[in-house]
Every structure is written in structure tokens, then in C-alpha cells.
Write an enzyme that holds these catalytic residues in place. Structure first.
Site, mmCIF file in Angstrom:
data_model
loop_
_atom_site.group_PDB
_atom_site.id
_atom_site.type_symbol
_atom_site.label_atom_id
_atom_site.label_comp_id
_atom_site.label_asym_id
_atom_site.label_seq_id
_atom_site.Cartn_x
_atom_site.Cartn_y
_atom_site.Cartn_z
ATOM 1 C CB ALA A 1 0.888 -0.621 7.681
ATOM 2 C CB ILE B 1 -0.869 9.002 3.633
ATOM 3 C CG1 ILE B 1 0.522 8.656 3.069
ATOM 4 C CG2 ILE B 1 -1.192 10.475 3.422
ATOM 5 C CD1 ILE B 1 0.642 8.816 1.562
ATOM 6 C CG PHE C 1 -2.108 0.888 1.082
ATOM 7 C CD1 PHE C 1 -3.220 0.511 0.350
ATOM 8 C CD2 PHE C 1 -2.096 2.130 1.673
ATOM 9 C CE1 PHE C 1 -4.313 1.360 0.212
ATOM 10 C CE2 PHE C 1 -3.183 2.984 1.553
ATOM 11 C CZ PHE C 1 -4.292 2.601 0.815
ATOM 12 C CD GLU D 1 -11.492 14.354 4.079
ATOM 13 O OE1 GLU D 1 -12.711 14.203 4.259
ATOM 14 O OE2 GLU D 1 -11.016 15.024 3.152
ATOM 15 C CB THR D 2 -11.815 7.834 8.340
ATOM 16 O OG1 THR D 2 -10.716 7.015 7.899
ATOM 17 C CG2 THR D 2 -12.665 8.247 7.152
ATOM 18 C CG HIS E 1 -8.483 2.934 8.152
ATOM 19 N ND1 HIS E 1 -7.534 2.846 7.172
ATOM 20 C CD2 HIS E 1 -8.787 1.658 8.510
ATOM 21 C CE1 HIS E 1 -7.268 1.578 6.939
ATOM 22 N NE2 HIS E 1 -8.014 0.833 7.725
ATOM 23 C CD GLU F 1 -2.598 -6.643 5.686
ATOM 24 O OE1 GLU F 1 -3.785 -6.658 6.050
ATOM 25 O OE2 GLU F 1 -2.042 -5.606 5.239
#
Length: 160
Positions: free
Chosen positions: A62, A88, A28, A91-92, A94, A64
Site C-alpha cells: 500500500a 489488516i 501484499f 499488534e503494532t 505499523h 508503494e
């Protein structure tokens, strides 16, 4: 005092010629993680780690990374490992979840298996921050992995 403080110079701690190192890279944000890998790999080679003594695994993200590190640690075939990723902020919530859980997982694997893991999973606000850090952090992770592997080796040999 350990060897580095009684005649064992800092340069000796950065000698990777006898080490086996594993690198786990998250895919990712791959443009960033590939640059991290390239810098870490180049630095390991510069520190004397033989190319055949570097194992490279790629995982989806990340979260994993710790699972792959654990699988590698269970083989007892590595002196140190390097975790590479890039998270990075969005807006959440997460971002916080992934950053906290991946970091805790990397630390837990290192402590559970007694193996040094250089954590270069970047946690940044934006892509520009990641790009600014990718080469430096990749190379720094390689130096950290080699230094800590050698330091742990000295401690294990009782060179105090």
C-alpha cells in the site's frame, strides 16, 4: 449546477466508453487485492471502458501505491485511476502508519495532478472483514472512477 443536475442523467456519468483508467494494485494480502482488482476490472468493462483502455500496475504494498499513481499521473494519459490494497490491523503501530500514509499519498496525487482517484485500499481489523468487502469495494471504486472522470470532464468543458 453541473450537467447531472440539468438534463445530464446519472447514467451518462457512468458511461466509461471514452475513458482511459489506470488501476494500481498492491500485492501484499494478494488474495484480497486480486479480488478487488477482479471486481473493479469487471465493473469497468460493464461500464463500457474498453479493455485496451485499462492499465494495470502491481506494486509491493500500500505504501508503494501512491508512487505508482504519481508516475501514471505524470504521463497525462488517464482520465481517472483506482488504488487497490488491503491493510489488516496487526499488534503494532505499523497498521496506522501504513493506513495513514498510503491514504494521504493517494489523496495528494489526486489533488496535485487534478485527476480523480478512487481509493479502495481497505483498512480492516481482520481478514474476514476484508473478504466481506472485497467485491463491493472493487466494483464501487470502478463506478467512482468513471463517475468522477466524467464529472471532471463536464466541469472542464464549462457545462455548468
Amino acid at each position: 449546477m453541473l450537467g447531472a443536475n440539468k438534463g445530464q442523467g446519472a447514467a451518462a456519468l457512468l458511461d466509461g466508453s471514452q475513458l482511459r483508467i489506470a488501476i494500481v494494485q498492491a500485492r501484499f494480502n494478494e488474495d484480497i487485492t486480486q479480488a478487488l482488482f477482479d471486481a473493479a476490472h469487471a465493473e469497468l468493462l460493464a461500464l463500457g471502458v474498453a479493455a485496451e483502455d485499462i492499465t494495470h500496475l502491481r506494486v509491493p504494498g500500500a505504501l508503494e501505491v501512491p508512487v505508482a499513481l504519481q508516475a501514471l499521473a505524470e504521463t497525462d494519459g488517464y482520465d481517472a485511476m483506482i488504488a487497490l490494497g488491503c491493510i489488516i490491523r496487526g499488534e503494532t503501530y505499523h497498521f496506522e502508519l501504513v493506513a495513514n500514509e498510503s491514504g494521504a499519498g493517494v489523496t495528494r496525487v489526486g489533488l496535485d495532478y487534478g485527476i480523480p482517484i478512487a481509493n479502495a485500499i481497505l483498512t480492516v481489523e481482520n481478514t474476514a472483514q476484508a473478504v466481506a468487502r472485497q467485491t463491493e469495494k472493487g466494483a464501487d471504486a470502478a463506478r467512482t472512477a468513471v463517475e468522477m472522470a466524467n464529472l471532471i470532464g463536464l466541469v472542464a468543458m464549462g457545462d455548468e
